[in-house]
Design a protein around this motif. Structure first.
Motif, PDB file in Angstrom:
ATOM      1  N   TYR A   1       0.869  -1.175   0.000  1.00 31.09           N
ATOM      2  CA  TYR A   1       0.000   0.000   0.000  1.00 31.09           C
ATOM      3  C   TYR A   1       0.897   1.213   0.000  1.00 31.09           C
ATOM      4  N   PHE A   2       0.608   2.137  -0.921  1.00 32.72           N
ATOM      5  CA  PHE A   2       1.507   3.257  -1.139  1.00 32.72           C
ATOM      6  C   PHE A   2       0.721   4.562  -1.099  1.00 32.72           C
ATOM      7  N   LEU A   3       1.358   5.586  -0.547  1.00 31.99           N
ATOM      8  CA  LEU A   3       0.658   6.844  -0.340  1.00 31.99           C
ATOM      9  C   LEU A   3       1.566   8.003  -0.723  1.00 31.99           C
ATOM     10  N   TRP A   4       0.941   9.106  -1.043  1.00 38.17           N
ATOM     11  CA  TRP A   4       1.651  10.371  -1.221  1.00 38.17           C
ATOM     12  C   TRP A   4       1.067  11.379  -0.238  1.00 38.17           C
ATOM     13  N   TYR A   5       1.971  12.086   0.427  1.00 35.25           N
ATOM     14  CA  TYR A   5       1.602  13.146   1.343  1.00 35.25           C
ATOM     15  C   TYR A   5       2.213  14.442   0.833  1.00 35.25           C
ATOM     16  N   LYS A   6       1.526  15.531   1.116  1.00 38.76           N
ATOM     17  CA  LYS A   6       2.019  16.857   0.782  1.00 38.76           C
ATOM     18  C   LYS A   6       2.257  17.612   2.088  1.00 38.76           C
ATOM     19  N   LYS A   7       3.340  18.376   2.133  1.00 39.76           N
ATOM     20  CA  LYS A   7       3.652  19.105   3.361  1.00 39.76           C
ATOM     21  C   LYS A   7       4.041  20.542   3.033  1.00 39.76           C
ATOM     22  N   TYR A   8       3.313  21.475   3.652  1.00 36.01           N
ATOM     23  CA  TYR A   8       3.670  22.886   3.595  1.00 36.01           C
ATOM     24  C   TYR A   8       4.544  23.212   4.808  1.00 36.01           C
ATOM     25  N   PRO A   9       5.346  24.271   4.720  1.00 40.62           N
ATOM     26  CA  PRO A   9       6.207  24.663   5.856  1.00 40.62           C
ATOM     27  C   PRO A   9       5.390  24.870   7.124  1.00 40.62           C
ATOM     28  N   ALA A  10       5.946  24.400   8.237  1.00 39.47           N
ATOM     29  CA  ALA A  10       5.352  24.563   9.571  1.00 39.47           C
ATOM     30  C   ALA A  10       4.000  23.851   9.710  1.00 39.47           C
ATOM     31  N   GLU A  11       3.712  22.945   8.802  1.00 39.26           N
ATOM     32  CA  GLU A  11       2.498  22.142   8.932  1.00 39.26           C
ATOM     33  C   GLU A  11       2.866  20.669   8.901  1.00 39.26           C
ATOM     34  N   GLY A  12       1.937  19.826   9.329  1.00 39.03           N
ATOM     35  CA  GLY A  12       2.158  18.403   9.225  1.00 39.03           C
ATOM     36  C   GLY A  12       1.838  17.903   7.829  1.00 39.03           C
ATOM     37  N   PRO A  13       2.313  16.719   7.486  1.00 38.64           N
ATOM     38  CA  PRO A  13       1.985  16.136   6.182  1.00 38.64           C
ATOM     39  C   PRO A  13       0.478  15.923   6.051  1.00 38.64           C
ATOM     40  N   THR A  14      -0.025  16.147   4.851  1.00 30.65           N
ATOM     41  CA  THR A  14      -1.444  15.958   4.546  1.00 30.65           C
ATOM     42  C   THR A  14      -1.576  14.885   3.487  1.00 30.65           C
ATOM     43  N   PHE A  15      -2.438  13.923   3.747  1.00 25.14           N
ATOM     44  CA  PHE A  15      -2.652  12.824   2.805  1.00 25.14           C
ATOM     45  C   PHE A  15      -3.165  13.353   1.478  1.00 25.14           C
ATOM     46  N   LEU A  16      -2.610  12.830   0.395  1.00 22.16           N
ATOM     47  CA  LEU A  16      -2.988  13.294  -0.934  1.00 22.16           C
ATOM     48  C   LEU A  16      -3.698  12.202  -1.723  1.00 22.16           C
ATOM     49  N   ILE A  17      -3.049  11.079  -1.902  1.00 23.30           N
ATOM     50  CA  ILE A  17      -3.601  10.018  -2.725  1.00 23.30           C
ATOM     51  C   ILE A  17      -2.876   8.719  -2.375  1.00 23.30           C
ATOM     52  N   SER A  18      -3.542   7.599  -2.600  1.00 29.28           N
ATOM     53  CA  SER A  18      -2.920   6.310  -2.300  1.00 29.28           C
ATOM     54  C   SER A  18      -3.222   5.305  -3.407  1.00 29.28           C
ATOM     55  N   ILE A  19      -2.516   4.195  -3.341  1.00 29.21           N
ATOM     56  CA  ILE A  19      -2.757   3.117  -4.298  1.00 29.21           C
ATOM     57  C   ILE A  19      -2.417   1.788  -3.639  1.00 29.21           C
ATOM     58  N   SER A  20      -3.260   0.821  -3.889  1.00 32.63           N
ATOM     59  CA  SER A  20      -3.008  -0.534  -3.412  1.00 32.63           C
ATOM     60  C   SER A  20      -2.200  -1.284  -4.462  1.00 32.63           C
ATOM     61  N   SER A  21      -1.480  -2.306  -4.015  1.00 29.31           N
ATOM     62  CA  SER A  21      -0.629  -3.043  -4.944  1.00 29.31           C
ATOM     63  C   SER A  21      -1.416  -3.863  -5.966  1.00 29.31           C
ATOM     64  N   ILE A  22      -2.723  -3.984  -5.777  1.00 29.81           N
ATOM     65  CA  ILE A  22      -3.516  -4.724  -6.765  1.00 29.81           C
ATOM     66  C   ILE A  22      -3.860  -3.848  -7.965  1.00 29.81           C
ATOM     67  N   LYS A  23      -3.556  -2.561  -7.865  1.00 31.19           N
ATOM     68  CA  LYS A  23      -3.818  -1.633  -8.955  1.00 31.19           C
ATOM     69  C   LYS A  23      -2.505  -1.110  -9.519  1.00 31.19           C
ATOM     70  N   ASP A  24      -2.566  -0.539 -10.712  1.00 33.13           N
ATOM     71  CA  ASP A  24      -1.378   0.109 -11.249  1.00 33.13           C
ATOM     72  C   ASP A  24      -1.591   1.600 -11.487  1.00 33.13           C
ATOM     73  N   LYS A  25      -2.803   2.069 -11.219  1.00 33.75           N
ATOM     74  CA  LYS A  25      -3.084   3.482 -11.416  1.00 33.75           C
ATOM     75  C   LYS A  25      -4.257   3.888 -10.536  1.00 33.75           C
ATOM     76  N   ASN A  26      -4.151   5.079  -9.977  1.00 35.34           N
ATOM     77  CA  ASN A  26      -5.273   5.647  -9.243  1.00 35.34           C
ATOM     78  C   ASN A  26      -5.294   7.143  -9.506  1.00 35.34           C
ATOM     79  N   GLU A  27      -6.472   7.632  -9.820  1.00 31.64           N
ATOM     80  CA  GLU A  27      -6.597   9.029 -10.237  1.00 31.64           C
ATOM     81  C   GLU A  27      -7.572   9.763  -9.331  1.00 31.64           C
ATOM     82  N   ASP A  28      -7.217  11.004  -8.990  1.00 28.52           N
ATOM     83  CA  ASP A  28      -8.105  11.838  -8.185  1.00 28.52           C
ATOM     84  C   ASP A  28      -7.920  13.277  -8.632  1.00 28.52           C
ATOM     85  N   GLY A  29      -8.798  13.711  -9.516  1.00 30.50           N
ATOM     86  CA  GLY A  29      -8.694  15.074 -10.015  1.00 30.50           C
ATOM     87  C   GLY A  29      -7.418  15.286 -10.799  1.00 30.50           C
ATOM     88  N   ARG A  30      -6.638  16.257 -10.367  1.00 31.00           N
ATOM     89  CA  ARG A  30      -5.378  16.563 -11.066  1.00 31.00           C
ATOM     90  C   ARG A  30      -4.248  15.606 -10.690  1.00 31.00           C
TER      91      ARG A  30
END
Lengths: 113, 114
Positions: free
Chosen positions: B32-61
Motif C-alpha cells: 500500500y503506497f501513499l503520497w503526502y504533501k507538506k507545507y512549511p510549519a504544517e504536518g503532512p497531509t494525505f494526498l492520494i494512495s494506491i493498493s498493490s492490486i492496482k497500477d493506477k489511481n486518479e483523483d482530479g489533477r
C-alpha cells in the motif's frame, strides 16, 4: 472536527534536560503514531499505540524516549535526558484504522543545544 | 538503509505543465503506497494512495502510477498550480504486523513557477 494537535509547537532545551511532547489525536481514533524527521531527511516511525497499548515501538531510538497514552486518549513523548541528536520535528498522527493513511499534527520542533 | 527512496530532492515546473515525482522502494512486503504533501510549519497531509492490486489511481489533477515489477511509483500532477508548491513525501506500508507503520521517503520539494 478538530484535527490532531501537538504541544508545544517549538521547544529549545539544553542537553541533559527533559522535554515532554504532547499529542491530542482526533477524537475516536484508536490508532496513534509518533514519527520524527531529523535534518530534513525522511520521516521515521517511532511507535504505534492502539488505544492505550503499545502495538509497535520498534522505531524508538533508545531508552531515553518514553511514550505513554494513558486512557487511550492523548499521548506524551518524553525525552530524558535529551541529547543533541534528538533535535528534529516530532510528528504525531492518528487514524481510525490500523493501517493506511493517517492524519498528522503540525509537529513539534525540538532543538537541543 | 532506506526502504523508500525519493532521489530528487527538488523539482521546478512551470504553471500549467505536468509535475512528475518519483519514488522507489526495496521492501517487497509493501502493498500500500501513499503520497503526502507538506507545507512549511504544517504536518503532512494525505494526498492520494494506491493498493498493490492496482497500477493506477486518479483523483482530479493527481494520478499515482505503480510499477510493482520495478518497485517504482510516481505522482503526476496536471496541470500544476503555484499552490501545489510543497514537499511531497512518498510512503509505503505492508500488511505484516512489522510493516504496518508508514515508511517515508525523504521528500521532494516541488516548486511551481507562475
Amino acid at each position: 472536527e478538530a484535527g490532531v494537535t501537538q504541544f508545544p509547537s517549538h521547544s529549545v532545551i539544553e542537553k541533559g534536560q527533559t522535554v515532554t511532547l504532547r499529542c491530542d489525536p482526533i477524537s475516536g481514533h484508536d490508532n496513534l503514531y509518533w514519527y520524527r524527521r531529523v535534518m530534513g531527511k525522511e520521516i521515521k516511525f517511532l511507535l504505534h499505540f492502539v488505544k492505550e497499548s503499545k502495538q509497535d515501538e520498534s522505531g524508538m531510538p533508545n531508552n531515553r524516549f518514553l511514550a505513554e497514552r494513558t486512557g487511550g486518549t492523548y499521548s506524551t513523548l518524553k525525552v530524558q535526558p535529551a541529547e543533541l541528536e534528538d533535535s528534529g520535528v516530532y510528528f504525531c498522527a492518528s487514524s481510525p484504522r490500523t493501517r493506511g493513511d493517517a492524519f498528522f499534527g503540525q509537529g513539534t520542533r525540538l532543538t537541543v543545544v | 538503509d532506506q526502504q523508500v527512496k525519493q532521489n530528487s530532492p527538488s523539482l521546478s515546473v512551470q504553471e500549467g505543465r505536468i509535475s512528475i515525482l518519483n519514488c522507489d522502494y526495496t521492501n517487497s512486503m509493501f502493498d500500500y503506497f501513499l503520497w503526502y504533501k507538506k507545507y512549511p510549519a504544517e504536518g503532512p497531509t494525505f494526498l492520494i494512495s494506491i493498493s498493490s492490486i492496482k497500477d493506477k489511481n486518479e483523483d482530479g489533477r493527481f494520478t499515482v502510477f505503480l510499477n510493482k515489477s520495478a518497485k517504482h511509483l510516481s505522482l503526476h500532477i496536471v496541470p500544476s498550480q503555484p499552490g501545489d508548491s510543497a514537499v511531497y513525501f512518498c510512503a509505503a506500508s505492508g500488511s505484516a504486523s512489522s510493516a504496518r507503520q508508514l515508511t517515508f521517503g525523504s521528500g521532494t520539494q516541488l516548486t511551481v513557477l507562475p
